[in-house]
Scaffold this motif. Sequence first.
Motif, PDB file in Angstrom:
ATOM      1  N   UNK A 159      21.479 -15.275 -27.151  1.00  0.00           N
ATOM      2  CA  UNK A 159      20.102 -15.654 -27.512  1.00  0.00           C
ATOM      3  C   UNK A 159      20.055 -16.590 -28.724  1.00  0.00           C
ATOM      4  N   UNK A 160      20.930 -16.361 -29.704  1.00  0.00           N
ATOM      5  CA  UNK A 160      20.962 -17.205 -30.890  1.00  0.00           C
ATOM      6  C   UNK A 160      21.448 -18.610 -30.549  1.00  0.00           C
ATOM      7  N   UNK A 161      22.419 -18.690 -29.652  1.00  0.00           N
ATOM      8  CA  UNK A 161      22.903 -19.994 -29.196  1.00  0.00           C
ATOM      9  C   UNK A 161      21.764 -20.806 -28.600  1.00  0.00           C
ATOM     10  N   UNK A 162      21.013 -20.198 -27.685  1.00  0.00           N
ATOM     11  CA  UNK A 162      19.971 -20.960 -27.011  1.00  0.00           C
ATOM     12  C   UNK A 162      18.742 -21.197 -27.886  1.00  0.00           C
ATOM     13  N   UNK A 163      18.545 -20.363 -28.888  1.00  0.00           N
ATOM     14  CA  UNK A 163      17.531 -20.655 -29.898  1.00  0.00           C
ATOM     15  C   UNK A 163      17.877 -21.953 -30.622  1.00  0.00           C
ATOM     16  N   UNK A 164      19.136 -22.104 -30.979  1.00  0.00           N
ATOM     17  CA  UNK A 164      19.612 -23.316 -31.658  1.00  0.00           C
ATOM     18  C   UNK A 164      19.564 -24.518 -30.734  1.00  0.00           C
ATOM     19  N   UNK A 165      20.029 -24.345 -29.503  1.00  0.00           N
ATOM     20  CA  UNK A 165      20.027 -25.446 -28.535  1.00  0.00           C
ATOM     21  C   UNK A 165      18.606 -25.937 -28.273  1.00  0.00           C
ATOM     22  N   UNK A 166      17.688 -25.002 -28.088  1.00  0.00           N
ATOM     23  CA  UNK A 166      16.301 -25.383 -27.829  1.00  0.00           C
ATOM     24  C   UNK A 166      15.748 -26.261 -28.950  1.00  0.00           C
ATOM     25  N   UNK A 167      15.999 -25.880 -30.197  1.00  0.00           N
ATOM     26  CA  UNK A 167      15.499 -26.651 -31.331  1.00  0.00           C
ATOM     27  C   UNK A 167      16.140 -28.035 -31.384  1.00  0.00           C
ATOM     28  N   UNK A 168      17.425 -28.110 -31.101  1.00  0.00           N
ATOM     29  CA  UNK A 168      18.107 -29.409 -31.107  1.00  0.00           C
ATOM     30  C   UNK A 168      17.567 -30.326 -30.012  1.00  0.00           C
ATOM     31  N   UNK A 169      17.342 -29.776 -28.833  1.00  0.00           N
ATOM     32  CA  UNK A 169      16.842 -30.590 -27.729  1.00  0.00           C
ATOM     33  C   UNK A 169      15.401 -31.032 -27.969  1.00  0.00           C
ATOM     34  N   UNK A 170      14.602 -30.185 -28.599  1.00  0.00           N
ATOM     35  CA  UNK A 170      13.213 -30.551 -28.892  1.00  0.00           C
ATOM     36  C   UNK A 170      13.146 -31.694 -29.892  1.00  0.00           C
TER      37      UNK A 170
END
Length: 228
Positions: A159-170
């Motif tokens: 979950x922490x990985x995809x929290x970070x990925x989501x912010x980077x992609x946004x």
Amino acid sequence: MERDGVEDDDIVCLDESFFINDNYQLTRFTFGSQVLELYCLQSASRAELLNHYLSKNADMLRGCSVIELGSGVGITGILCSRFCSEVVMTDHNDEVLKILTRNIELHQSSQDSHSCARLKAEKLEWGNSEQLKYILQRHPEGFDLVLGADICFQQSSIPLLFNTVEKLLQVSRQAKCKFILGYVSRAKVMDDMVISEASQHGLHVTEVAGTRATVRNLEGVIYEITCG
């Protein structure tokens, strides 16, 4: 999932010694026509799945800015530096960051270095908003690509990985940024969790055709993950 009212232990798909071993040796890696020499552990990581894919598809890297998550000693990031304009490699472990920095220095001083990219190592623990903010303040336009090479070892970290990925992609949405994940399957629960967590963060997962492969007795695949 619970047993008799007690929550199951977090699944970790690596031996603890992987995180504390400091037996680094100068090692040669070959990916297609690219040869690297770096200080590395004889570890359980199977980053070569993504590295071979990138070396065969180097055109996608040319002139790009890249951030790599869970860089470890930097094999993938330094390979990308042969083609990219900028590579930011990240890890949460201070001791690993020391070796990563050493490998950057080794690569930049090498007489046969073909690097055209600016290389940098930054501390980033997935889910740490302050550390991510620090990086993005220096890269306000974001990145062209986010990379992860065999980084899904621990259930609680997904979950922490995809929290970070989501912010980077946004942040990088105007550049049509995508997350390229070299995923190696070690547990069915982890396989399902990667897909479900990406979906819960509003991300779309696409398996790259023809990338399924056996990597030292484990099945691996390349995923492209984008904002939904």
